[in-house]
Design an enzyme around this catalytic site. Structure first.
Site, PDB file in Angstrom:
ATOM      1  N   ASP A 103       7.984  -6.786  -5.563  1.00  0.00           N
ATOM      2  CA  ASP A 103       6.550  -6.762  -5.261  1.00  0.00           C
ATOM      3  C   ASP A 103       5.730  -7.311  -6.422  1.00  0.00           C
ATOM      4  O   ASP A 103       4.856  -6.639  -6.970  1.00  0.00           O
ATOM      5  CB  ASP A 103       6.123  -5.324  -4.930  1.00  0.00           C
ATOM      6  CG  ASP A 103       4.697  -5.271  -4.399  1.00  0.00           C
ATOM      7  OD1 ASP A 103       4.285  -6.240  -3.728  1.00  0.00           O
ATOM      8  OD2 ASP A 103       4.011  -4.266  -4.661  1.00  0.00           O
ATOM      9  N   GLU A 109      14.971   0.075  -8.616  1.00  0.00           N
ATOM     10  CA  GLU A 109      15.090   0.324  -7.178  1.00  0.00           C
ATOM     11  C   GLU A 109      16.180  -0.513  -6.519  1.00  0.00           C
ATOM     12  O   GLU A 109      15.956  -1.153  -5.484  1.00  0.00           O
ATOM     13  CB  GLU A 109      13.742   0.108  -6.484  1.00  0.00           C
ATOM     14  CG  GLU A 109      12.668   1.075  -6.936  1.00  0.00           C
ATOM     15  CD  GLU A 109      11.372   0.937  -6.149  1.00  0.00           C
ATOM     16  OE1 GLU A 109      11.291   0.039  -5.284  1.00  0.00           O
ATOM     17  OE2 GLU A 109      10.445   1.733  -6.394  1.00  0.00           O
ATOM     18  N   TYR A 112       6.266   7.758  -3.928  1.00  0.00           N
ATOM     19  CA  TYR A 112       4.875   7.482  -3.554  1.00  0.00           C
ATOM     20  C   TYR A 112       4.469   8.393  -2.402  1.00  0.00           C
ATOM     21  O   TYR A 112       4.167   7.941  -1.303  1.00  0.00           O
ATOM     22  CB  TYR A 112       4.706   6.001  -3.183  1.00  0.00           C
ATOM     23  CG  TYR A 112       4.805   5.078  -4.374  1.00  0.00           C
ATOM     24  CD1 TYR A 112       3.673   4.759  -5.111  1.00  0.00           C
ATOM     25  CD2 TYR A 112       6.021   4.556  -4.772  1.00  0.00           C
ATOM     26  CE1 TYR A 112       3.755   3.917  -6.221  1.00  0.00           C
ATOM     27  CE2 TYR A 112       6.119   3.717  -5.872  1.00  0.00           C
ATOM     28  CZ  TYR A 112       4.977   3.405  -6.592  1.00  0.00           C
ATOM     29  OH  TYR A 112       5.058   2.584  -7.690  1.00  0.00           O
ATOM     30  N   GLU A 164       7.544   6.037 -11.536  1.00  0.00           N
ATOM     31  CA  GLU A 164       6.445   5.401 -10.813  1.00  0.00           C
ATOM     32  C   GLU A 164       5.810   6.409  -9.868  1.00  0.00           C
ATOM     33  O   GLU A 164       6.515   7.208  -9.248  1.00  0.00           O
ATOM     34  CB  GLU A 164       6.921   4.194  -9.982  1.00  0.00           C
ATOM     35  CG  GLU A 164       7.311   2.970 -10.762  1.00  0.00           C
ATOM     36  CD  GLU A 164       7.686   1.800  -9.851  1.00  0.00           C
ATOM     37  OE1 GLU A 164       7.198   1.773  -8.690  1.00  0.00           O
ATOM     38  OE2 GLU A 164       8.454   0.932 -10.290  1.00  0.00           O
TER      39      GLU A 164
END
Length: 651
Positions: free
Chosen positions: A207, A451, A504, A540
């Site tokens: 990303d 990831e 998240y 994160e």
């Protein structure tokens, strides 16, 4: 067992460098000294993209054999920068294939005539595959972006007739394949009713925008023909004495003498040594402390190495000065220790993203970012998701900012990416990362991936091998990768020293339900710690935020929602951070560019600062928290309160 092995590794790691896998060749940062010179090649280069269907016209027509302007039109291209955002030609924005750079250089006369002098061409970064010609001669190839590579070009500049100009041509290919790092795939669109013949797109699995080009400095530098090729330093503490273990590699002759001197910040010699390896002992040493962890942070000594040698052409001398921070790093099952004291990472994730420069190195932006880090009270960041410029780490050494140094192992999302060719390339990349960054006291941990699809059996073997290889390269630091897998299915977690988790909650699922964060975060931490008994970093967390969007009650994409989400995470983190959670790194420090998609409005907006480095509301919340945590660390027996203004470097 886990705690005993971790402590033993930390204690004996500095002594194991002699047993570590040999790294071929040094990568010392080019510096000027009495025996070395450097010539910057930053500025405007000639540039051309190869728009031919097969992207190989430049090789077919041998553009490197004569000045680039003679084979067709060129553009002015600044170096360092990424070529994608510089031109108004829309084709360059998403160009995939070969681009060509060229620069002519006038060399000092002594460089071309003094046979005691060795001339080296160094490229700080070329993303992603590069071929280099000097005066039309194929000189160097390198695979992988973000890391430096170099070649001795003495034989090209010191043979008659002496060249008045040096022509450097660099062809760079930014194509990502299943065996590059990061990986990618090329997808051909074969429906000719929708796409022209031969039309293809580059698929990426990360990303951020795939900026490319000469993104860091290019330079020439000299050394003597017998020279200091590499220095490896590890440090330790014994009672009140600091220990500096050094190994020095010399090339060009076997008849030489070496003197090593350690100088303090006042240039006073505090220890001496001779030979290619040894240990310097510094009674009452000043230790390198992270920012806000100690009253006197980031103390740096200088290790001065002097070489004298006899060659067939006469005596030769060389000199190199290496900054050294004396500190120890250790990991137990619930703590991360620096100099024997528990360390808590409170910081950020960053991207090297500088508006139209893309990932081009930029001093004003770097200094601005460090001022913002100090304003926040941040003590750490992760180099997500690739190694940053060497100058960034030098700033971290001086200012006491702790670094988790991550390689470009991002986007490992598909089973075909975990093949043997990829594995060996990944190992080579880790060798380059360790070779370049091993002497920075600010670097306290290596991260081998972000990831990856770590639930796959093939990924488990792949990560095991990369982690083991990195530990063999550098036994003195812990190794991790950043996971977003399920705790029960993660095949790589057994091999790391610290668990790094990305989550998240109330963003990528349970949209808008902030009330769920504390429960889900607590469950995450408890599951991972119960299974692995290792310290955990929340590597994160965050929310997309459009600066200037407001809503009460908070709704997604508003500044209020980002702030509220962070507050809920902080409540959950505070329940565990005095137990086994050893860090929190917000995603992200600043907004950054991504590929175009329906979920991205001119890039990723999870920054607490805009891309122009202006604060969103969450930045003030984070500042209050980080200074509170810092003051708890520095003054553990006093009343916990925010002292951000009193401790600000600007007051």
């Amino acid at each position: 067992m886990a705690r005993r092995s971790a402590v033993a590794w930390a204690a004996f790691g500095p002594l194991l460098w002699g047993c570590a896998l040999g790294l071929q060749g040094g990568m010392l940062y080019p510096q000027e000294s009495r025996s070395r010179e450097r010539k910057e090649l930053d500025g405007l280069w000639s540039f051309r993209a190869d728009f031919s269907d097969n992207r190989r016209r430049g090789f077919e027509e041998q553009w490197y054999r004569r000045p680039l302007r003679e084979s067709g039109p060129t553009l002015d291209m600044p170096v360092p920068s990424s070529f994608n955002d510089i031109s108004q030609d829309w084709r360059l924005r998403h160009f995939v294939g070969w681009v060509w750079y060229e620069r002519e250089v006038i060399l000092p006369e002594r460089w071309t005539q003094d046979l005691h002098t060795r001339v080296v061409l160094r490229i700080g970064s070329a993303h992603s595959y590069a071929i280099v010609w000097v005066n039309g001669v194929d000189t160097l190839e390198h695979e992988g972006g973000y890391l430096p590579f170099e070649a001795d070009i003495s034989n090209l500049v010191q043979v008659g007739p002496l060249p008045s100009r040096l022509r450097i041509t660099i062809a760079i290919n930014n194509t990502l394949t299943p065996t590059t790092l990061p990986p990618g795939t090329i997808q051909y669109m074969n429906d000719t009713s929708k796409y022209p013949k031969g039309y293809f797109v580059q698929n990426t699995y990360f990303d951020f925008f795939n900026y490319a080009g000469l993104q860091r400095s290019v330079l020439l530098y000299t050394t003597p023909t017998t020279y200091i090729d590499d220095i490896t330093v590890t440090t330790g503490v014994e009672h009140d004495s600091g220990l500096v273990n050094y190994q020095i590699s010399v090339k060009g002759s076997n008849l030489f003498e070496l003197e090593a001197r350690l100088l303090d910040a006042e240039n006073k010699v505090v220890a001496n040594g001779t030979g290619t390896q040894g240990q310097l002992k510094v009674p009452g040493a000043s230790l390198w402390w992270p920012y806000l962890m100690h009253e006197r942070p980031a103390y740096l000594y200088s290790l001065e190495v002097r070489l004298t040698a006899q060659t067939s052409l006469g005596p030769v001398s060389d000199f190199y000065s290496l900054p050294v921070g004396i500190r120890t790093v250790a990991v137990t099952e619930s703590q991360f220790l620096i100099n024997g004291k528990p360390f808590y990472f409170h910081g950020v994730n960053k991207h090297e993203d500088a508006d139209i420069r893309g990932k081009g190195f930029d001093w004003p932006l770097l200094v601005k970012d460090f001022n913002l880090l100090r304003w926040l009270g941040a003590n750490a960041f992760r180099t997500s998701h690739y190694p940053y410029a060497e100058e960034v780490l030098q700033m971290c050494d001086r200012h006491g900012i702790v670094v988790i140094d991550e390689c470009p192992g991002v986007g490992l999302a598909l089973p075909q990416f975990f093949n043997n060719v990829s594995l060996h390339h990944h190992m080579r990349v880790m060798e380059e990362v360790v070779r370049r960054d091993k002497n920075h006291p600010a670097v306290v941990m290596w991260s081998v991936a972000n990831e990856p699809a770590s639930h796959l059996e093939s990924a488990g073997y792949y990560l095991k091998m990369v982690i083991a290889h990195t530990k063999a390269l550098d036994p003195s630091r812990p190794v991790t990768f950043v996971s977003n897998s399920n705790y029960a299915a993660d095949k790589g977690a057994p091999y790391v020293d610290v668990i790094c988790l990305n989550s998240y909650y109330s963003w990528y699922h349970d949209y808008g339900h902030l009330e769920l964060i504390q429960l889900q975060l607590a469950t995450q931490f408890e599951n991972w710690y119960k299974k692995y008994q290792k310290p955990i970093i929340q590597s994160e967390y965050g929310a997309e935020t459009i600066a200037g969007f407001h809503q009460d009650p908070p709704l997604m994409f508003t500044e209020e929602y980002q702030k509220s989400l962070l507050e809920q995470y902080h409540l959950g983190l505070d329940q565990k951070r005095r137990k086994y959670v050893v860090g929190e790194l917000i995603w992200n420090f600043a907004d950054f560019m991504t590929e175009q998609s329906l979920t991205r409005v001119l890039g990723n907006k999870k920054g607490i600062f805009t891309r122009q480095r202006q604060p969103k509301s969450a930045a003030f919340l984070l500042r209050e928290r980080y200074w509170k945590i810092a003051n708890e660390t520095r003054y553990p027996h006093s009343v916990a309160k925010s002292q951000c203004l009193e401790n600000s470097p600007f007051t």
